[in-house]
Design an enzyme around this catalytic site. Structure first.
Site, PDB file in Angstrom:
ATOM      1  N   HIS A  37       0.839  -1.199   0.000  1.00  0.00           N
ATOM      2  CA  HIS A  37       0.000   0.000   0.000  1.00  0.00           C
ATOM      3  C   HIS A  37       0.874   1.250   0.000  1.00  0.00           C
ATOM      4  CE1 HIS A  37      -3.730   2.114   1.979  1.00  0.00           C
ATOM      5  NE2 HIS A  37      -3.331   2.706   0.870  1.00  0.00           N
ATOM      6  N   HIS A  43       3.725   0.840   3.028  1.00  0.00           N
ATOM      7  CA  HIS A  43       3.649  -0.183   4.070  1.00  0.00           C
ATOM      8  C   HIS A  43       2.950  -1.406   3.499  1.00  0.00           C
ATOM      9  CE1 HIS A  43      -0.285   1.834   4.399  1.00  0.00           C
ATOM     10  NE2 HIS A  43      -0.731   0.667   4.821  1.00  0.00           N
ATOM     11  N   ASP A  45      -0.196  -4.232   4.292  1.00  0.00           N
ATOM     12  CA  ASP A  45      -1.378  -4.541   5.094  1.00  0.00           C
ATOM     13  C   ASP A  45      -1.523  -6.058   5.179  1.00  0.00           C
ATOM     14  OD1 ASP A  45      -2.344  -1.888   5.624  1.00  0.00           O
ATOM     15  OD2 ASP A  45      -2.885  -1.752   3.508  1.00  0.00           O
ATOM     16  N   LYS A 241     -31.283 -39.900 -10.148  1.00  0.00           N
ATOM     17  CA  LYS A 241     -31.054 -39.078  -8.951  1.00  0.00           C
ATOM     18  C   LYS A 241     -29.559 -38.820  -8.843  1.00  0.00           C
ATOM     19  CE  LYS A 241     -31.878 -38.628  -4.022  1.00  0.00           C
ATOM     20  NZ  LYS A 241     -30.579 -37.951  -3.817  1.00  0.00           N
ATOM     21  N   ASP A 243     -25.982 -37.126  -7.373  1.00  0.00           N
ATOM     22  CA  ASP A 243     -25.370 -36.995  -6.046  1.00  0.00           C
ATOM     23  C   ASP A 243     -24.471 -35.767  -6.044  1.00  0.00           C
ATOM     24  OD1 ASP A 243     -24.858 -37.631  -3.470  1.00  0.00           O
ATOM     25  OD2 ASP A 243     -23.661 -39.418  -3.865  1.00  0.00           O
ATOM     26  N   GLU A 376     -27.214 -43.700  -7.546  1.00  0.00           N
ATOM     27  CA  GLU A 376     -27.791 -43.475  -6.217  1.00  0.00           C
ATOM     28  C   GLU A 376     -29.274 -43.811  -6.164  1.00  0.00           C
ATOM     29  OE1 GLU A 376     -28.376 -39.936  -2.894  1.00  0.00           O
ATOM     30  OE2 GLU A 376     -27.641 -39.447  -4.880  1.00  0.00           O
TER      31      GLU A 376
END
Length: 536
Positions: A37, A43, A45, A241, A243, A376
């Site tokens: 920054h 510096h 952060d 179905k 999963d 499934e």
């Protein structure tokens, strides 16, 4: 510190920094960022994602790299988690004016079970896993308010090279390049502007746009399927179905939002799906489907999907669309199943977006075939039915070939032998009295998963047992109960995490037999997890 201080210091009509309204936290994720920054003084952060915000320190001289080396770190206000990838120029006259670079980012591992408590007590030990930095550091608070020391722990590391020192890990640009080409805030709107053109090009004022979840269309709660033991009589249409994770896609042109059934944002988790939907470019559509990870045989695997989420594997993904709720701006909920299916099949989709295949109406025959293929189960949809948002009316059914459902994690046991982190998870379901203990699961984990789950538990530590039916006077005959003496060896958690478990059967006393852990479910709320009851 509070995010109120962050808000109070900033004018969001004049700075490109993110407003907290855009902030989304991801439970169990321990991310960090180090930003270079160039404010009034250059510096770094240092920010750690804890407790739904970025705990932040300004480090004037950057990180220490030699073991035992110390650097002053001044604690500043908490920042929203969206600040983790903020890079750009904060205009003159604004708080923190200057160029901000994402110098490094990655995951960190708290080296204790209670990082927030440790932070409040003035000493935090973490292990960073970034692109430039790797290893252990300590944060130790001094007597002066807000003054900390950042200390290198573990083993030392070689500092980044001069080239790495001045390069962003997300854009590859240096500080000077960022200052010239970064996004700037002009007349209350974020715009891509080359600074060299600002003197000759007039920019018309424009109101700041705040994007809200589901801004394109109101959220539609998905229709639910009722668990049944066998295919019912009548006219039904069947599909596989899957999963995976139920997902609603809100699409308008190249703008795509992807949400789970409990309105969690799935777009950041599955960017491949979002990218593919953008390329299709629907005018105005809402799709209902399932995001799955595919194994080598092309079957959906929840365990592979869990590995994908953890970053420990890259299995191929697919988004199987099985319903369309809105198209070209027209609401389709009151169309029949067959009419919606015709609209769906007219769509031109590209990989990995697929239409869930219709398997026909022979429920018994399809169930036998599904058992041979090892899938499934099946989803059945009654012919002529409408889309009933949020309801489990019975117009949609599910036939499971394997016993599997969600459970709430309420604690864990100590590891034994060579195992690390924990031994077994303590599982529960909601009943009329609250959370009821139903058993332990200690299989289905590898070393990486054990560590990942343990990190998820760190912020949910609790002194109180969440199960209303513990302790038990004696160990149950069929299950594995927990007596008062055994409770002393358990670690309790706030009951917020939901997981998926496969098991052989429910015992007579309501416990699980032979459970196997499959993965976490962030698309289900703990308050909604009950025992699935099979209806005829």
């Amino acid at each position: 510190m509070s995010l109120k201080e962050y808000i109070g210091k900033r004018d969001f009509s004049a700075t490109p920094e993110p407003d907290i309204a855009e902030s989304t936290s991801y439970p169990g994720k321990f991310r960090f960022v180090i930003q270079k920054h160039a404010a009034s003084r250059l510096h770094y952060d240092f920010r750690l994602e804890l407790g739904g915000a970025l705990k932040s320190w300004a480090v004037p001289k950057g990180l220490p790299y030699k073991k035992g080396e110390k650097r002053l770190a001044v604690q500043v206000e908490d920042h929203p988690v969206t600040y983790i990838d903020f890079e750009g120029v904060i205009p003159k006259g604004q708080y923190g004016a200057g160029t901000v670079m994402v110098w490094d980012t990655g995951m960190f591992e708290p080296l204790s079970r209670t990082p927030l408590k440790d932070l409040a007590n003035g000493k935090l030990h973490v292990e960073l896993h970034g692109k430039k930095v790797e290893g252990e550091w300590f944060l130790v608070r001094l007597r002066d308010k807000g003054q900390w020391l950042l200390i290198k722990g573990g083993v030392g590391m070689r500092p980044p090279s001069k080239k790495e020192e001045n390069r962003s890990v997300i854009s590859g640009l240096g500080m000077e390049e960022l200052g010239k080409s970064a996004k700037v805030w002009k007349s209350g709107a974020r715009r891509e502007t080359d600074r060299r053109e600002q003197s000759t090009e007039h920019v018309e004022p424009r109101k700041k746009e705040t994007v809200k979840p589901h801004a394109m269309s109101a959220f539609i709660e998905p229709m639910k399927a009722r668990l049944v033991s066998e295919p019912p009589e009548g006219d039904w249409h069947y599909e596989i179905k899957f999963d995976g994770f139920r997902a609603l896609a809100f699409c308008r042109g190249r703008k795509v939002e992807l949400y789970s059934r409990n309105e969690n944002d799935l777009g950041r988790k599955f960017p491949e799906v979002v990218k593919a939907l953008r390329q299709i470019c629907f005018d105005d559509a809402i799709l209902d489907g399932e995001i799955v990870a595919l194994d080598k045989k092309g079957k959906s695997s929840f365990q592979l999907l869990q590995a994908y989420e953890m970053g420990s594997g890259r299995p191929p993904l697919a988004y199987y669309v099985f319903d369309v709720l809105r198209f070209d701006g027209e609401q389709l909920l009151r169309l029949t199943l067959e009419e919606r299916r015709a609209r769906l099949e007219s769509l031109k989709l590209t990989e990995p977006i697929r239409i869930s295949p219709s398997l026909g109406d022979d429920g018994d025959g399809l169930l036998k075939q599904a058992r041979k293929l090892g899938v499934e189960g099946l989803i059945g949809k009654r012919s002529g039915s409408f889309y009933e948002s949020g309801r489990r009316s019975g117009a949609w059914i599910k036939l499971k070939l394997q016993q599997e459902q969600e459970f709430v994690v309420g604690g864990f046991t100590e590891p034994a032998g060579s195992r690390k982190y924990f031994g077994a998870l303590l599982l529960g379901i909601q009943d009329q009295r609250g959370l009821a203990f139903v058993g332990k699961v200690g299989t289905g984990f590898d070393g990486r998963l054990l560590r990942h789950l343990y990190k998820c538990f760190c912020e949910l530590d609790s002194d109180k047992c969440p199960f209303h039916n513990l302790p038990e006077k004696n160990r149950q005959h069929y299950g594995k109960g927990i007596t008062i003496s055994q409770m002393k060896l358990c670690h309790w958690l706030k009951p917020e995490i939901v997981c998926q478990v496969r098991f052989s059967e429910w015992t007579r006393d309501g416990s699980l037999r032979q459970p196997v852990f499959l993965g976490l479910r962030e698309d289900k709320e703990a308050k909604d997890v009950v025992r699935e009851k099979v209806t005829a």
